[in-house]
Write a protein that holds these residues in place. Sequence first.
Motif, PDB file in Angstrom:
ATOM      1  N   VAL A 131       0.858  -1.176   0.000  1.00 23.19           N
ATOM      2  CA  VAL A 131       0.000   0.000   0.000  1.00 23.19           C
ATOM      3  C   VAL A 131       0.897   1.228   0.000  1.00 23.19           C
ATOM      4  CG1 VAL A 131      -0.186   0.025   2.536  1.00 23.19           C
ATOM      5  CG2 VAL A 131      -1.902   1.211   1.143  1.00 23.19           C
ATOM      6  N   THR A 132       0.500   2.243  -0.775  1.00 22.28           N
ATOM      7  CA  THR A 132       1.251   3.492  -0.871  1.00 22.28           C
ATOM      8  C   THR A 132       0.477   4.601  -0.181  1.00 22.28           C
ATOM      9  OG1 THR A 132       2.298   2.858  -2.963  1.00 22.28           O
ATOM     10  CG2 THR A 132       2.202   5.198  -2.464  1.00 22.28           C
ATOM     11  N   CYS A 133       1.139   5.310   0.731  1.00 16.23           N
ATOM     12  CA  CYS A 133       0.496   6.393   1.466  1.00 16.23           C
ATOM     13  C   CYS A 133       0.041   7.487   0.505  1.00 16.23           C
ATOM     14  CB  CYS A 133       1.461   6.959   2.502  1.00 16.23           C
ATOM     15  SG  CYS A 133       0.785   8.353   3.435  1.00 16.23           S
ATOM     16  N   PRO A 134      -1.173   8.016   0.676  1.00 22.66           N
ATOM     17  CA  PRO A 134      -1.669   9.029  -0.259  1.00 22.66           C
ATOM     18  C   PRO A 134      -1.015  10.394  -0.078  1.00 22.66           C
ATOM     19  CG  PRO A 134      -3.252   8.698   1.517  1.00 22.66           C
ATOM     20  CD  PRO A 134      -2.189   7.657   1.692  1.00 22.66           C
ATOM     21  N   TRP A 135      -0.320  10.630   1.027  1.00 24.07           N
ATOM     22  CA  TRP A 135       0.247  11.957   1.273  1.00 24.07           C
ATOM     23  C   TRP A 135       1.610  12.150   0.612  1.00 24.07           C
ATOM     24  CZ3 TRP A 135      -0.842  13.472   7.103  1.00 24.07           C
ATOM     25  CH2 TRP A 135      -2.217  13.663   7.258  1.00 24.07           C
ATOM     26  N   HIS A 136       2.566  11.274   0.888  1.00 21.76           N
ATOM     27  CA  HIS A 136       3.928  11.497   0.398  1.00 21.76           C
ATOM     28  C   HIS A 136       4.535  10.281  -0.284  1.00 21.76           C
ATOM     29  CE1 HIS A 136       3.440  14.412   3.823  1.00 21.76           C
ATOM     30  NE2 HIS A 136       3.735  15.215   2.826  1.00 21.76           N
ATOM     31  N   GLY A 137       3.741   9.237  -0.506  1.00 24.92           N
ATOM     32  CA  GLY A 137       4.194   8.138  -1.336  1.00 24.92           C
ATOM     33  C   GLY A 137       4.980   7.035  -0.666  1.00 24.92           C
ATOM     34  N   SER A 138       5.065   7.017   0.660  1.00 17.36           N
ATOM     35  CA  SER A 138       5.730   5.891   1.325  1.00 17.36           C
ATOM     36  C   SER A 138       4.986   4.604   1.011  1.00 17.36           C
ATOM     37  CB  SER A 138       5.765   6.106   2.839  1.00 17.36           C
ATOM     38  OG  SER A 138       6.522   7.242   3.181  1.00 17.36           O
ATOM     39  N   THR A 139       5.726   3.528   0.787  1.00 17.68           N
ATOM     40  CA  THR A 139       5.135   2.258   0.388  1.00 17.68           C
ATOM     41  C   THR A 139       5.488   1.182   1.396  1.00 17.68           C
ATOM     42  OG1 THR A 139       5.298   2.890  -1.941  1.00 17.68           O
ATOM     43  CG2 THR A 139       4.969   0.558  -1.472  1.00 17.68           C
ATOM     44  N   PHE A 140       4.484   0.391   1.800  1.00 13.51           N
ATOM     45  CA  PHE A 140       4.661  -0.621   2.836  1.00 13.51           C
ATOM     46  C   PHE A 140       4.131  -1.968   2.360  1.00 13.51           C
ATOM     47  CE2 PHE A 140       3.888   3.524   4.680  1.00 13.51           C
ATOM     48  CZ  PHE A 140       4.980   3.687   5.521  1.00 13.51           C
ATOM     49  N   ARG A 141       4.825  -3.029   2.726  1.00 16.14           N
ATOM     50  CA  ARG A 141       4.396  -4.390   2.390  1.00 16.14           C
ATOM     51  C   ARG A 141       3.229  -4.773   3.279  1.00 16.14           C
ATOM     52  NH1 ARG A 141       9.489  -7.130   2.177  1.00 16.14           N
ATOM     53  NH2 ARG A 141       9.273  -7.482   4.406  1.00 16.14           N
ATOM     54  N   LEU A 142       2.177  -5.304   2.679  1.00 21.93           N
ATOM     55  CA  LEU A 142       0.974  -5.641   3.434  1.00 21.93           C
ATOM     56  C   LEU A 142       1.189  -6.817   4.384  1.00 21.93           C
ATOM     57  CD1 LEU A 142      -1.852  -5.278   0.736  1.00 21.93           C
ATOM     58  CD2 LEU A 142      -1.276  -3.697   2.577  1.00 21.93           C
ATOM     59  N   SER A 143       2.059  -7.724   4.034  1.00 20.52           N
ATOM     60  CA  SER A 143       2.201  -8.938   4.838  1.00 20.52           C
ATOM     61  C   SER A 143       2.768  -8.663   6.220  1.00 20.52           C
ATOM     62  CB  SER A 143       3.096  -9.950   4.106  1.00 20.52           C
ATOM     63  OG  SER A 143       4.380  -9.394   3.869  1.00 20.52           O
ATOM     64  N   ASP A 144       3.656  -7.651   6.334  1.00 19.30           N
ATOM     65  CA  ASP A 144       4.285  -7.395   7.638  1.00 19.30           C
ATOM     66  C   ASP A 144       4.495  -5.920   7.941  1.00 19.30           C
ATOM     67  OD1 ASP A 144       6.231  -6.841   5.787  1.00 19.30           O
ATOM     68  OD2 ASP A 144       7.681  -8.315   6.522  1.00 19.30           O
TER      69      ASP A 144
END
Length: 304
Positions: free
Chosen positions: A259-272
């Motif tokens: 998922v990518t944050c809508p504010w500044h584009g940080s991206t995180f893996r959903l699994s962990d």
Amino acid sequence: MVKESVQTGRRSFRSLASTIDIVGPIERSSRLDRPIRSLAKAVRRRIGPGRLRDLLHGVPTGKPLHPPLVTFVVGCWAATSVIDLTRTGSRAARTVLTAGLGAALPAVASGITDWSVIHREQQRVGFVHAITNLTAFGLYAGSLALRVGGYERAGRMLSYAGLGAAGLGGFLGGHLSYRQAVGANHADSVTHLVPLGWYDLCPLNDLPNGRPVARRLGYIDLFVLRVDGEVTVLADHCPHLAGPLHQGRLVAEGGAACVTCPWHGSTFRLSDGAVVHGPATAPVPAFDTRIRRDGMIQVRPAQS
């Protein structure tokens, strides 16, 4: 009488505090917003998403890169002044001064990369912070040139002025870090908010399929995604500046759902919840999930 004296003292203290508040007016002023907006946009365009930007943010180490670099730079410059004051060696002073100037270049690169993706009030303070630090750099560079040319006394005077500018820049940097929380983790650890054990969240049928939504568990806002019979739950606040992840974009990175944050584009893996791309450097707290026979989703802070 005592009560009146105490009240008078409090008013005097508040008046003094408001008098020495040099940062508040900077936060509220919009005079520099046009160059700030243009510069931030240019930095984001020049240093686009990718490995270089992640490195400058500090994603590989899980900590912002700018603070330790600046600590080294200011430490070298402060050491220069100590050597000058004690007259313990002009060569040593030139050596540590040069080391500070060299380390200032990656410090500036990391700092301006972080600055380009923060809120406008923070950018206003950061802009002045950058100007004072660039002034310090120029003064120290001039000091080194004078020393190399044999003008030791003039070089020392210029380095003292540089230390003053660096001190003001450090003051503004401290305001950015501790008052405005730039670089802090805004997705606080949930272990102290949710004791061990499973907790009911919501029925599975209440969730839309394939679209993330926000749900609340006690004091915590959660990102919840149902894909058929599988449910993923993360803390909803982005660690960078607390953006709402449930409003972000679902993407694939390296074959992993993210998922990518809508504010500044940080991206995180959903699994962990691990960071895939910055500017965030801290992971998103993740939750284990299970579904009871009656369709109720239960969650707990991830155990691994």
